[in-house]
Design a protein around this motif. Structure first.
Motif, mmCIF file in Angstrom:
data_model
loop_
_atom_site.group_PDB
_atom_site.id
_atom_site.type_symbol
_atom_site.label_atom_id
_atom_site.label_comp_id
_atom_site.label_asym_id
_atom_site.label_seq_id
_atom_site.Cartn_x
_atom_site.Cartn_y
_atom_site.Cartn_z
ATOM 1 N N SER A 1 0.829 -1.313 -0.118
ATOM 2 C CA SER A 1 0.037 0.034 -0.005
ATOM 3 C C SER A 1 0.754 1.116 -0.022
ATOM 4 C CB SER A 1 -0.836 -0.014 1.414
ATOM 5 O OG SER A 1 -0.066 -0.054 2.506
ATOM 6 N N ASP A 2 2.093 1.237 0.139
ATOM 7 C CA ASP A 2 3.126 2.248 0.412
ATOM 8 C C ASP A 2 4.221 2.189 -0.907
ATOM 9 O OD1 ASP A 2 4.957 4.397 0.532
ATOM 10 O OD2 ASP A 2 5.073 4.165 2.804
ATOM 11 N N PRO A 3 4.072 2.848 -1.946
ATOM 12 C CA PRO A 3 4.802 2.794 -3.125
ATOM 13 C C PRO A 3 6.352 2.850 -2.755
ATOM 14 C CG PRO A 3 3.143 4.171 -3.788
ATOM 15 C CD PRO A 3 2.845 3.892 -2.350
ATOM 16 N N ASN A 4 6.461 3.835 -1.771
ATOM 17 C CA ASN A 4 7.916 3.804 -1.199
ATOM 18 C C ASN A 4 8.525 2.615 -0.483
ATOM 19 O OD1 ASN A 4 8.058 6.422 -2.336
ATOM 20 N ND2 ASN A 4 7.350 7.362 -0.375
ATOM 21 N N ARG A 5 7.584 1.530 -0.030
ATOM 22 C CA ARG A 5 8.063 0.611 0.796
ATOM 23 C C ARG A 5 7.968 -0.846 -0.121
ATOM 24 N NH1 ARG A 5 5.258 1.042 6.443
ATOM 25 N NH2 ARG A 5 6.118 -1.246 6.719
ATOM 26 N N ASN A 6 7.401 -0.614 -1.336
ATOM 27 C CA ASN A 6 7.409 -1.607 -2.212
ATOM 28 C C ASN A 6 8.411 -2.484 -2.586
ATOM 29 O OD1 ASN A 6 4.722 -0.604 -4.359
ATOM 30 N ND2 ASN A 6 4.556 -1.483 -2.648
ATOM 31 N N THR A 7 8.754 -3.713 -2.501
ATOM 32 C CA THR A 7 10.003 -4.377 -3.018
ATOM 33 C C THR A 7 9.752 -4.342 -4.510
ATOM 34 O OG1 THR A 7 9.845 -5.932 -1.070
ATOM 35 C CG2 THR A 7 11.332 -6.518 -3.006
ATOM 36 N N ARG A 8 10.822 -3.789 -5.254
ATOM 37 C CA ARG A 8 10.617 -3.809 -6.691
ATOM 38 C C ARG A 8 10.656 -4.972 -7.305
ATOM 39 N NH1 ARG A 8 9.621 0.965 -4.503
ATOM 40 N NH2 ARG A 8 10.476 2.857 -5.685
ATOM 41 N N SER A 9 9.771 -5.134 -8.242
ATOM 42 C CA SER A 9 9.793 -6.753 -9.203
ATOM 43 C C SER A 9 10.848 -6.378 -10.294
ATOM 44 C CB SER A 9 8.475 -6.470 -9.848
ATOM 45 O OG SER A 9 7.548 -7.124 -8.883
ATOM 46 N N GLY A 10 11.518 -7.389 -10.553
ATOM 47 C CA GLY A 10 12.473 -7.456 -11.499
ATOM 48 C C GLY A 10 13.846 -8.214 -11.108
ATOM 49 N N ILE A 11 14.623 -8.493 -12.169
ATOM 50 C CA ILE A 11 15.814 -9.285 -11.709
ATOM 51 C C ILE A 11 16.839 -8.477 -11.015
ATOM 52 C CG2 ILE A 11 17.656 -10.526 -12.545
ATOM 53 C CD1 ILE A 11 15.923 -11.338 -14.978
ATOM 54 N N HIS A 12 16.940 -8.651 -9.614
ATOM 55 C CA HIS A 12 18.084 -7.819 -8.848
ATOM 56 C C HIS A 12 19.303 -8.817 -8.712
ATOM 57 C CE1 HIS A 12 14.307 -6.685 -7.308
ATOM 58 N NE2 HIS A 12 14.815 -5.627 -6.670
ATOM 59 N N VAL A 13 20.626 -8.254 -8.614
ATOM 60 C CA VAL A 13 21.990 -8.768 -8.651
ATOM 61 C C VAL A 13 22.444 -8.850 -7.116
ATOM 62 C CG1 VAL A 13 24.011 -9.195 -9.599
ATOM 63 C CG2 VAL A 13 22.045 -8.698 -10.868
ATOM 64 N N VAL A 14 22.831 -9.646 -6.519
ATOM 65 C CA VAL A 14 23.304 -9.867 -5.273
ATOM 66 C C VAL A 14 24.691 -9.110 -5.545
ATOM 67 C CG1 VAL A 14 24.608 -11.174 -3.342
ATOM 68 C CG2 VAL A 14 22.384 -12.026 -4.251
ATOM 69 N N THR A 15 25.134 -8.028 -4.531
ATOM 70 C CA THR A 15 26.553 -7.508 -4.698
ATOM 71 C C THR A 15 27.233 -7.529 -3.643
ATOM 72 O OG1 THR A 15 25.331 -5.459 -4.061
ATOM 73 C CG2 THR A 15 25.481 -5.804 -6.513
ATOM 74 N N GLU A 16 26.701 -7.598 -2.454
ATOM 75 C CA GLU A 16 27.605 -7.710 -1.055
ATOM 76 C C GLU A 16 26.868 -8.382 0.041
ATOM 77 O OE1 GLU A 16 29.026 -4.032 0.163
ATOM 78 O OE2 GLU A 16 27.083 -2.990 -0.411
ATOM 79 N N LYS A 17 27.301 -8.692 0.962
ATOM 80 C CA LYS A 17 26.489 -9.214 2.400
ATOM 81 C C LYS A 17 27.197 -8.996 3.526
ATOM 82 C CE LYS A 17 28.531 -14.072 1.875
ATOM 83 N NZ LYS A 17 28.019 -15.384 1.414
ATOM 84 N N PHE A 18 26.777 -8.845 4.757
ATOM 85 C CA PHE A 18 27.113 -8.317 5.906
ATOM 86 C C PHE A 18 26.578 -9.253 6.962
ATOM 87 C CE2 PHE A 18 26.340 -4.787 3.024
ATOM 88 C CZ PHE A 18 27.453 -4.077 3.095
#
Length: 387
Positions: A269-286
């Protein structure tokens, strides 16, 4: 009268003997008669006293009507440029790049057919860059990366002549892989170019990248600072299937499902909080990642965080959303898992792994971070090439 004829006969025989002797001497060897031997003629490439000479193209000295006995091309410190003579010793060609803004001097001897030595002399001055620009590869030697990893070269300055640079780049693979370079918008004052395969990399492919950038004219007085190379390998084919409508996160490896975790995604319900649809790519981890938002007023330390975009989207543990995981989407855009499941996924994640998010109202785009290569169709991607 008889005495006069005898004298003439002796003279005639003597003359024939002289002609015969001269003819025999001319046939006596392969050497050119001294009167026909020619002096050596020496030519330089680039021409003597040339300036602005490129540092990448070979330079040479050649001789006609003779051979090169000795050749040296030296810089002001007396260091000789590597090079070699051809088989008949008529041409010497350099075999290594030259230095910027350097005076080079020829020395040695060419010997003509006439046996006379002709000294090599003169020289030239190489190009003086206004600026040297360095390129850095994102994947180092001997690394193993995921099947969606792009090859990136980030430049610390603007590249005007992208065609010249792209012509200096090559990608070699252990199995056939179709791909292309694409130029993305400059960031932090520097240009960047990615190589993306048409489809995900085949698992376990060996990759060699060569960027022969030293000496390349980037335009605007900028030149390449150094060559860069890398040899790396594509790892197993791990794909995260993240369907926000299912409230689950599925992990597939080499075509088989290996995990299915309850998850919570961004609040729809909040566009600013939506997870974006599409192919993401892992870049780093913590293992531990501090997450803050001035807009939503939170500042928390979360564990087992795997970044999948530069817009703040992570897959991470969040005990606070435990009751929603598997049943509803309440996060600020990240994919929330339990501590145990987040750690389990974290341990398997590689740079370059794809995370395919579906079922949300907002699409991933160039505004969402560094790697948005897979948001474009193959036809769209090819249009980003300078060639």
């Amino acid at each position: 009268m008889r005495r006069l004829l005898l004298v003439l006969a002796v003279i005639a025989v003597g003359t024939v003997g002289v002609v015969t002797a001269a003819t025999a001497a001319g046939r006596g060897g392969d050497s050119t008669p001294a009167l026909l031997a020619r002096a050596a003629t020496v030519a330089y490439e680039p021409a003597a006293q040339a300036t602005g000479v490129g540092v990448r193209s070979p330079v040479s000295v050649s001789v006609t009507n003779g051979i090169l006995e000795q050749v040296a091309l030296t810089n002001p410190q007396g260091e000789q440029v590597e090079g070699a003579l051809n088989a008949d010793r008529t041409t010497w060609t350099s075999s290594e790049p030259l230095g910027y803004d350097t005076e080079y001097t020829w020395s040695g001897t060419a010997k003509g057919e006439d046996g006379v030595g002709e000294p090599l002399a003169g020289g030239f001055h190489t190009v003086v860059p206004g600026t040297v620009v360095r390129g850095v590869l994102n994947i180092g030697d001997d690394r193993t990366v995921g099947i969606a990893a792009p090859i990136e070269i980030q430049f610390n300055g603007h590249v005007e002549d992208r065609t010249a640079v792209e012509q200096a780049l090559s990608v070699q693979t252990s199995v056939p892989v179709e791909g292309a370079w694409g130029w993305l918008p400059d960031e932090n004052g520097g240009s960047r170019v990615h190589w993306r395969p048409k489809e995900y990399w085949p698992a376990y492919t060996k990759v060699s990248v060569a960027a022969k950038l030293y000496g390349v004219d980037y335009g605007g007085g900028k030149y390449g600072a150094a060559d860069v190379t890398s040899d790396f390998e594509i790892g197993r084919a791990q794909i995260v299937k993240a369907d926000a409508r299912s409230h689950r996160m599925v992990v597939e490896r080499d075509g088989k499902q290996v995990a299915d975790y309850p998850a919570s995604y961004g609040l729809a319900s909040d566009p600013n909080r939506n997870t974006r649809s599409g192919i993401h790519v892992v870049t780093e981890k913590f293992t531990d990642k501090r997450m803050t938002s001035a807009q939503y007023g939170y500042d928390v330390m979360e564990k087992w965080a795997v970044r999948m975009s530069n817009n703040g989207e992570f897959i991470h543990a969040n005990p606070a959303s435990a009751n929603a995981q598997g049943s509803s989407n309440v996060t600020h855009g990240c994919v929330n898992l339990s501590l145990e499941n987040a750690r389990s996924y974290y341990d398997t994640a590689l740079y370059g792994d794809p995370v395919e998010v579906t079922g949300t109202p907002v699409q991933l785009s160039a505004r969402d971070g560094d790697i948005w290569d897979w948001t474009l169709s193959w036809d769209q991607w090819q249009q980003l090439s300078a060639l």
